[in-house]
Design a protein around this motif. Sequence first.
Motif, PDB file in Angstrom:
ATOM      1  N   TYR A   1       8.265  -8.281 -14.919  1.00 24.73           N
ATOM      2  CA  TYR A   1       8.547  -8.753 -13.567  1.00 24.73           C
ATOM      3  C   TYR A   1       7.365  -9.427 -12.889  1.00 24.73           C
ATOM      4  N   GLY A   2       6.279  -9.626 -13.622  1.00 19.98           N
ATOM      5  CA  GLY A   2       5.132 -10.345 -13.079  1.00 19.98           C
ATOM      6  C   GLY A   2       4.300  -9.562 -12.077  1.00 19.98           C
ATOM      7  N   LYS A   3       4.396  -8.228 -12.128  1.00 22.20           N
ATOM      8  CA  LYS A   3       3.583  -7.391 -11.234  1.00 22.20           C
ATOM      9  C   LYS A   3       2.208  -7.179 -11.857  1.00 22.20           C
ATOM     10  N   GLN A   4       1.188  -7.029 -11.024  1.00 19.17           N
ATOM     11  CA  GLN A   4      -0.164  -6.820 -11.534  1.00 19.17           C
ATOM     12  C   GLN A   4      -0.483  -5.352 -11.775  1.00 19.17           C
ATOM     13  N   GLN A   5       0.278  -4.453 -11.122  1.00 27.30           N
ATOM     14  CA  GLN A   5       0.000  -3.025 -11.251  1.00 27.30           C
ATOM     15  C   GLN A   5       1.288  -2.247 -11.500  1.00 27.30           C
ATOM     16  N   TYR A   6       1.128  -1.037 -12.028  1.00 31.53           N
ATOM     17  CA  TYR A   6       2.269  -0.139 -12.255  1.00 31.53           C
ATOM     18  C   TYR A   6       1.786   1.297 -12.122  1.00 31.53           C
ATOM     19  N   LEU A   7       2.722   2.230 -12.026  1.00 29.08           N
ATOM     20  CA  LEU A   7       2.417   3.661 -11.978  1.00 29.08           C
ATOM     21  C   LEU A   7       2.938   4.298 -13.256  1.00 29.08           C
ATOM     22  N   SER A   8       2.055   4.882 -14.048  1.00 26.47           N
ATOM     23  CA  SER A   8       2.471   5.468 -15.323  1.00 26.47           C
ATOM     24  C   SER A   8       2.966   6.901 -15.178  1.00 26.47           C
ATOM     25  N   GLY A   9       2.571   7.578 -14.103  1.00 22.89           N
ATOM     26  CA  GLY A   9       2.945   8.971 -13.934  1.00 22.89           C
ATOM     27  C   GLY A   9       1.997   9.932 -14.635  1.00 22.89           C
TER      28      GLY A   9
END
Length: 71
Positions: free
Chosen positions: A33-41
């Motif tokens: 989705y072209g996001k620069q960050q994510y949360l892995s949990g």
Amino acid sequence: MTRFSIGWPKGYELEKPIQTSDLPATRKEALRYGKQQYLSGMPCKRGHENPPRYAGTGNCVLCTAARQKPK
């Protein structure tokens, strides 16, 4: 809106607070989705609890900011 301050050098904060509700749950989704960050949990190796991570490298945002802070 969440400000991450666990493990940060004293007096250091993100310039722009992170909207955690906008972050995807996996690195694969973030890249799609072209996001620069994510949360892995998952906590990072330095113990930050569920920190945002960079999609390109998988590195913890908090650890990266601490390394880049001018001394």
